[in-house]
Design a protein around this motif. Structure first.
Motif, PDB file in Angstrom:
ATOM      1  N   GLY A 262      10.695  -2.718  -2.256  1.00  0.00           N
ATOM      2  CA  GLY A 262      12.069  -2.812  -1.751  1.00  0.00           C
ATOM      3  C   GLY A 262      12.540  -1.484  -1.185  1.00  0.00           C
ATOM      4  O   GLY A 262      13.199  -1.437  -0.137  1.00  0.00           O
ATOM      5  N   THR A 263      12.176  -0.414  -1.857  1.00  0.00           N
ATOM      6  CA  THR A 263      12.572   0.924  -1.377  1.00  0.00           C
ATOM      7  C   THR A 263      11.868   1.226  -0.055  1.00  0.00           C
ATOM      8  O   THR A 263      12.463   1.806   0.843  1.00  0.00           O
ATOM      9  N   VAL A 264      10.608   0.800   0.054  1.00  0.00           N
ATOM     10  CA  VAL A 264       9.872   1.011   1.314  1.00  0.00           C
ATOM     11  C   VAL A 264      10.601   0.294   2.448  1.00  0.00           C
ATOM     12  O   VAL A 264      10.848   0.861   3.510  1.00  0.00           O
TER      13      VAL A 264
ATOM     14  N   GLU B  49       0.847  -1.213   0.000  1.00  0.00           N
ATOM     15  CA  GLU B  49       0.000   0.000   0.000  1.00  0.00           C
ATOM     16  C   GLU B  49       0.876   1.254   0.000  1.00  0.00           C
ATOM     17  O   GLU B  49       0.627   2.206  -0.745  1.00  0.00           O
ATOM     18  N   ILE B  50       1.896   1.228   0.852  1.00  0.00           N
ATOM     19  CA  ILE B  50       2.798   2.385   0.967  1.00  0.00           C
ATOM     20  C   ILE B  50       3.500   2.609  -0.377  1.00  0.00           C
ATOM     21  O   ILE B  50       3.618   3.745  -0.847  1.00  0.00           O
ATOM     22  N   ALA B  51       3.938   1.512  -0.972  1.00  0.00           N
ATOM     23  CA  ALA B  51       4.649   1.608  -2.253  1.00  0.00           C
ATOM     24  C   ALA B  51       3.759   2.253  -3.313  1.00  0.00           C
ATOM     25  O   ALA B  51       4.213   3.098  -4.097  1.00  0.00           O
ATOM     26  N   LYS B  52       2.481   1.870  -3.327  1.00  0.00           N
ATOM     27  CA  LYS B  52       1.546   2.435  -4.321  1.00  0.00           C
ATOM     28  C   LYS B  52       1.349   3.935  -4.093  1.00  0.00           C
ATOM     29  O   LYS B  52       1.353   4.724  -5.031  1.00  0.00           O
ATOM     30  N   ILE B  53       1.153   4.295  -2.855  1.00  0.00           N
ATOM     31  CA  ILE B  53       0.884   5.705  -2.532  1.00  0.00           C
ATOM     32  C   ILE B  53       2.093   6.573  -2.844  1.00  0.00           C
ATOM     33  O   ILE B  53       1.965   7.652  -3.419  1.00  0.00           O
ATOM     34  N   LEU B  54       3.272   6.074  -2.482  1.00  0.00           N
ATOM     35  CA  LEU B  54       4.491   6.877  -2.683  1.00  0.00           C
ATOM     36  C   LEU B  54       5.080   6.698  -4.084  1.00  0.00           C
ATOM     37  O   LEU B  54       6.051   7.360  -4.442  1.00  0.00           O
TER      38      LEU B  54
END
Lengths: 148, 198
Positions: free
Chosen positions: B175-177, B165-170
């Motif tokens: 992997g970066t998350v 979810e965080i990856a989609k939003i950002l």
């Protein structure tokens, strides 16, 4: 939640999670929607950006105050510059060259003819006129042929 | 309303369609639904209640203005979170070092939380750590993080969001998350070593 479970070993995760207990004052979210509607109405009443820029410019111009002495100074400078220009103008202006676009072929003179002065004797047609010195219809110049 | 409340995305789509069709009441429902969650996101990024209130109002105003352009390529949940994150990061960049924390009082339930008991009992034994002292230290430690690290800590640790979810939003990879979380936790550990679990 799998991802959270993976980090359960992380001591920082447990400590930072405590921040979720920080909550806004009681009733905040009840007022939030009311404030949202209020702000929306206020936005409708706001003048557009172009009107605001124009108003800002107008007020800025009105705020700029030129000291009274500046007008006198500017007048003195204007008079000084004007008189300097007038005095600086030469009495007989130097010949100027102009860029002329002329479609006719340039006038070339093959052979220079001497200039002669003669007094025309009055004939019957021009008896009423005083004698005149006439240049023969030849250019009285030694300048190089004109070319444009 | 709990921050970790589950939001049904299907119902969101219906409310979005109604808003796009000219029903402002439907958008009000979205505001009511999302304001507690987005409040948490913005507040934990700014550590200031007044800034959070203003920003959150702006977030919903922007969402309302541009909801006609929302095509549903992502969920409304992702879309509104992206708006909130971007606006908050832009705000923080402008605010720069002018940080005046204005913290909300913690819910009294914190005192019975096992993590709170563990953290305070593991703290430096020579001094008693109060709830407010812990709160101040947590916020100071959060503010030391870069904006990019702070946002992943807020979403993952405080709001309990998934990496995906965080990856989609950002708009970054998972992997970066994970790597941002790793470095952020390490930095927090240095700031909060006195509360570290034994």
């Amino acid at each position: 939640m799998n991802n959270t479970m993976n980090t359960d070993k992380e001591p920082m995760h447990h400590i930072i999670r405590l921040k979720r207990y920080e909550r806004p004052p009681e009733g905040y979210f009840d007022d939030f929607l009311r404030e949202f509607h209020y702000r929306q109405r206020a936005e409708l009443l706001k003048p557009s950006l172009s009107v605001m820029i124009l108003e800002r410019l107008t007020s800025l111009m009105s705020e700029i105050r030129v000291p009274a002495m500046a007008y006198a100074g500017a007048a003195v400078v204007a008079v000084g510059v004007g008189s300097a220009i007038i005095n600086h103008q030469p009495e007989s202006p130097a010949p100027r060259s102009y860029a002329v676009s002329y479609k006719q072929p340039p006038v070339t003179i093959d052979k220079m003819q001497p200039v002669s002065l003669r007094v025309e004797t009055p004939d019957a047609a021009s008896r009423n006129f005083p004698p005149a010195f006439l240049l023969q219809a030849r250019p009285a110049t030694h300048e190089s042929p004109l070319s444009f | 309303m709990s921050e970790e409340q589950v939001i049904a995305p299907n119902n969101d789509q219906e409310l979005v369609s109604r808003t796009q069709g000219g029903d402002p009441g439907a958008f009000d429902e979205l505001v009511v639904r999302y304001s507690p969650r987005l409040y948490g996101l913005v507040y934990h990024m700014t550590s200031n209640h007044e800034d959070t209130n203003d920003l959150l109002q702006d977030v919903f105003a922007k969402a309302y203005r541009s909801i006609c352009n929302f095509q549903g390529k992502s969920s409304f949940y992702t879309w509104i979170h992206s708006i909130a994150v971007n606006m908050t990061i832009n705000f923080l960049k402008k605010r720069n070092r002018r940080q005046h924390p204005s913290l909300n009082d913690p819910d009294s339930r914190i005192e019975s939380d096992p993590d709170f008991i563990a953290a305070t009992s593991n703290a430096d034994a020579t001094k008693e750590v109060s709830m407010h002292e812990l709160q101040k230290k947590l916020n100071a430690a959060m503010l030391k993080l870069s904006h990019e690290h702070r946002v992943v800590v807020t979403m993952f640790d405080i709001q309990g969001m998934h990496h995906a979810e965080i990856a989609k939003i950002l708009k970054i990879s998972e992997g970066t998350v994970r790597s941002r979380l790793f470095y952020a936790h390490r930095q927090l550990q240095n700031s909060l070593h006195e509360f570290k679990k034994a």
